[in-house]
Motif scaffolding. Structure first.
Motif, PDB file in Angstrom:
ATOM      1  N   ALA A 170       0.812  -1.223   0.000  1.00  0.00           N
ATOM      2  CA  ALA A 170       0.000   0.000   0.000  1.00  0.00           C
ATOM      3  C   ALA A 170       0.843   1.269   0.000  1.00  0.00           C
ATOM      4  CB  ALA A 170      -0.930  -0.004   1.216  1.00  0.00           C
ATOM      5  N   LEU A 171       2.133   1.158   0.321  1.00  0.00           N
ATOM      6  CA  LEU A 171       3.002   2.330   0.360  1.00  0.00           C
ATOM      7  C   LEU A 171       3.728   2.554  -0.958  1.00  0.00           C
ATOM      8  CD1 LEU A 171       4.603   1.961   3.918  1.00  0.00           C
ATOM      9  CD2 LEU A 171       2.449   3.047   3.260  1.00  0.00           C
ATOM     10  N   SER A 172       3.449   1.711  -1.945  1.00  0.00           N
ATOM     11  CA  SER A 172       4.107   1.816  -3.242  1.00  0.00           C
ATOM     12  C   SER A 172       3.101   2.247  -4.309  1.00  0.00           C
ATOM     13  CB  SER A 172       4.727   0.468  -3.630  1.00  0.00           C
ATOM     14  OG  SER A 172       5.704   0.075  -2.689  1.00  0.00           O
ATOM     15  N   LEU A 184      -2.145  13.475  -8.299  1.00  0.00           N
ATOM     16  CA  LEU A 184      -1.164  12.413  -8.478  1.00  0.00           C
ATOM     17  C   LEU A 184      -0.854  11.844  -7.099  1.00  0.00           C
ATOM     18  CD1 LEU A 184       0.846  10.876 -10.332  1.00  0.00           C
ATOM     19  CD2 LEU A 184       2.553  12.601  -9.671  1.00  0.00           C
ATOM     20  N   ARG A 185      -1.121  10.548  -6.938  1.00  0.00           N
ATOM     21  CA  ARG A 185      -0.821   9.878  -5.662  1.00  0.00           C
ATOM     22  C   ARG A 185       0.514   9.149  -5.791  1.00  0.00           C
ATOM     23  NH1 ARG A 185      -1.009   5.120  -2.752  1.00  0.00           N
ATOM     24  NH2 ARG A 185      -1.802   5.294  -0.612  1.00  0.00           N
ATOM     25  N   ILE A 186       1.442   9.498  -4.928  1.00  0.00           N
ATOM     26  CA  ILE A 186       2.780   8.911  -4.936  1.00  0.00           C
ATOM     27  C   ILE A 186       2.960   8.129  -3.636  1.00  0.00           C
ATOM     28  CG2 ILE A 186       5.259   9.377  -5.105  1.00  0.00           C
ATOM     29  CD1 ILE A 186       4.501  12.135  -6.273  1.00  0.00           C
ATOM     30  N   GLY A 187       3.145   6.826  -3.728  1.00  0.00           N
ATOM     31  CA  GLY A 187       3.351   6.021  -2.537  1.00  0.00           C
ATOM     32  C   GLY A 187       4.567   6.475  -1.758  1.00  0.00           C
ATOM     33  N   ALA A 188       4.481   6.412  -0.438  1.00  0.00           N
ATOM     34  CA  ALA A 188       5.552   6.919   0.413  1.00  0.00           C
ATOM     35  C   ALA A 188       6.866   6.170   0.217  1.00  0.00           C
ATOM     36  CB  ALA A 188       5.127   6.838   1.879  1.00  0.00           C
ATOM     37  N   LEU A 194      10.802   9.011  -0.729  1.00  0.00           N
ATOM     38  CA  LEU A 194      10.151  10.314  -0.591  1.00  0.00           C
ATOM     39  C   LEU A 194       9.456  10.429   0.759  1.00  0.00           C
ATOM     40  CD1 LEU A 194       8.526  10.994  -4.087  1.00  0.00           C
ATOM     41  CD2 LEU A 194      10.538  12.089  -3.104  1.00  0.00           C
ATOM     42  N   GLY A 195       8.734   9.371   1.132  1.00  0.00           N
ATOM     43  CA  GLY A 195       8.020   9.401   2.402  1.00  0.00           C
ATOM     44  C   GLY A 195       8.959   9.545   3.583  1.00  0.00           C
ATOM     45  N   ALA A 247       1.215   8.152   1.672  1.00  0.00           N
ATOM     46  CA  ALA A 247       1.348   8.651   0.305  1.00  0.00           C
ATOM     47  C   ALA A 247       1.414  10.168   0.297  1.00  0.00           C
ATOM     48  CB  ALA A 247       0.172   8.179  -0.550  1.00  0.00           C
ATOM     49  N   ILE A 248       1.871  10.681  -0.837  1.00  0.00           N
ATOM     50  CA  ILE A 248       1.901  12.117  -1.094  1.00  0.00           C
ATOM     51  C   ILE A 248       0.936  12.387  -2.252  1.00  0.00           C
ATOM     52  CG2 ILE A 248       3.332  14.096  -1.688  1.00  0.00           C
ATOM     53  CD1 ILE A 248       5.167  10.980  -0.790  1.00  0.00           C
ATOM     54  N   HIS A 249       0.053  13.345  -2.087  1.00  0.00           N
ATOM     55  CA  HIS A 249      -0.894  13.724  -3.135  1.00  0.00           C
ATOM     56  C   HIS A 249      -0.525  15.111  -3.664  1.00  0.00           C
ATOM     57  CE1 HIS A 249      -3.929  10.513  -2.315  1.00  0.00           C
ATOM     58  NE2 HIS A 249      -3.316  10.523  -1.139  1.00  0.00           N
ATOM     59  N   VAL A 250      -0.318  15.204  -4.972  1.00  0.00           N
ATOM     60  CA  VAL A 250       0.050  16.473  -5.611  1.00  0.00           C
ATOM     61  C   VAL A 250      -1.032  16.841  -6.632  1.00  0.00           C
ATOM     62  CG1 VAL A 250       1.771  17.669  -7.013  1.00  0.00           C
ATOM     63  CG2 VAL A 250       2.505  15.962  -5.324  1.00  0.00           C
TER      64      VAL A 250
END
Length: 286
Positions: free
Chosen positions: A59-61, A70-74, A112-113, A169-172
């Motif tokens: 789930a972190l990828s 854009l959802r980027i896994g941590a 990134l996370g 995750a990071i959402h941009v």
């Protein structure tokens, strides 16, 4: 110096990781890439009874588009940020910042996370997240919440993540027409921590800039939004007078630390020089 003795578990899911943390009564640390946690253990800055490895959690990828974000896994590696086409298009400041981060061996392992959760005020990715107005997805036993980057970075090495929570995750926000970005830093040597850095995102609309977002780093105890500089640029053509106005406005935005080896006045001067350089890059990209 070697780290103190600790137990190790490789979590299979976010729920497993939080359960392991709770069973250790909070005497545990999460690890993703390990480039922040492992040195702190070796220096005895941390001495947890348990290390919880997050690297196997699916789930972190992953990197994908969802409802205008854009959802980027941590667990996305620094090196991926340099090469992934979705990041290049919709989170370009991550792609622009990645080459400045340390060295290839670290970029191949660091995440990134992990960088965002560590919240080093001299780190590139927190400033990039702030400039892109990212939102951080945090999982807890009570559920999932999203925290805007402006509220996520609290203090030096301190974020909105509470003990036992996991950054998922990071959402941009997806890129819009006319969007431009530029990133740069001043460091003594390539790969060193920045003495000062800047990340800028703006939209070119007609004769003036709109949605200007500027984040400075290595100028305080967390990445700093240069709100006055943003106002100085908004609605104006990106020319020499506008750039000079933004540089002057930094005096209202920054209150850098003062020390005998690097006076606050010098850091503010370098911040102005660097902002001019980054805005000149943005002008070229327009």
């Amino acid at each position: 110096m070697k780290s103190p003795k600790f137990d190790y578990v490789r979590a299979g899911s976010v729920a497993d990781a939080m359960t392991a943390y709770a069973e250790a009564d909070g005497d545990a640390v999460f690890v993703s890439g390990g480039h922040s946690v492992v040195p702190s253990l070796a220096l005895r800055l941390q001495a947890p009874a348990l290390m919880i490895d997050l690297s196997a959690i699916e789930a972190l990828s992953g990197i994908d588009l969802r409802d205008g974000w854009l959802r980027i896994g941590a667990m996305t590696r620094h090196a991926q940020a340099m090469t992934d086409p979705l990041i290049a298009t919709h989170a370009p400041l991550f792609a622009a910042a990645a080459p400045f981060v340390a060295h290839p061996a670290i970029r191949n392992r660091g995440t990134l996370g992990g960088s965002l959760a560590h919240a080093d005020p001299a780190s590139e990715f927190p400033a990039a997240a702030l400039a892109m107005r990212a939102e951080l997805e945090i999982a807890s036993a009570q559920g999932i919440r999203r925290v805007p980057a402006d509220d996520f970075f609290v203090d030096i090495y301190e974020t909105a993540i509470e003990p036992g929570e996991v950054l998922q995750a990071i959402h941009v926000p997806c890129a819009v027409a006319g969007q431009m970005v530029a990133f740069d830093e001043i460091a003594r040597r390539r790969g060193d921590y920045a003495m000062v850095g800047a990340a800028v995102q703006a939209v070119s609309a007609g004769e003036g800039l709109q949605d200007v977002s500027i984040a400075m780093f290595s100028v305080g105890n967390r990445p700093v939004r240069a709100a006055s500089a943003q106002v100085a640029l908004t609605g104006r053509a990106l020319d020499a007078p506008a750039i000079a106005a933004a540089q002057a406005a930094l005096a209202d935005d920054l209150d850098p630390p003062d020390d005998p080896q690097f006076p606050a006045s010098m850091r503010l001067h370098l911040a102005r020089v660097l902002l001019g350089r980054v805005l000149a890059k943005l002008e070229t990209a327009a």
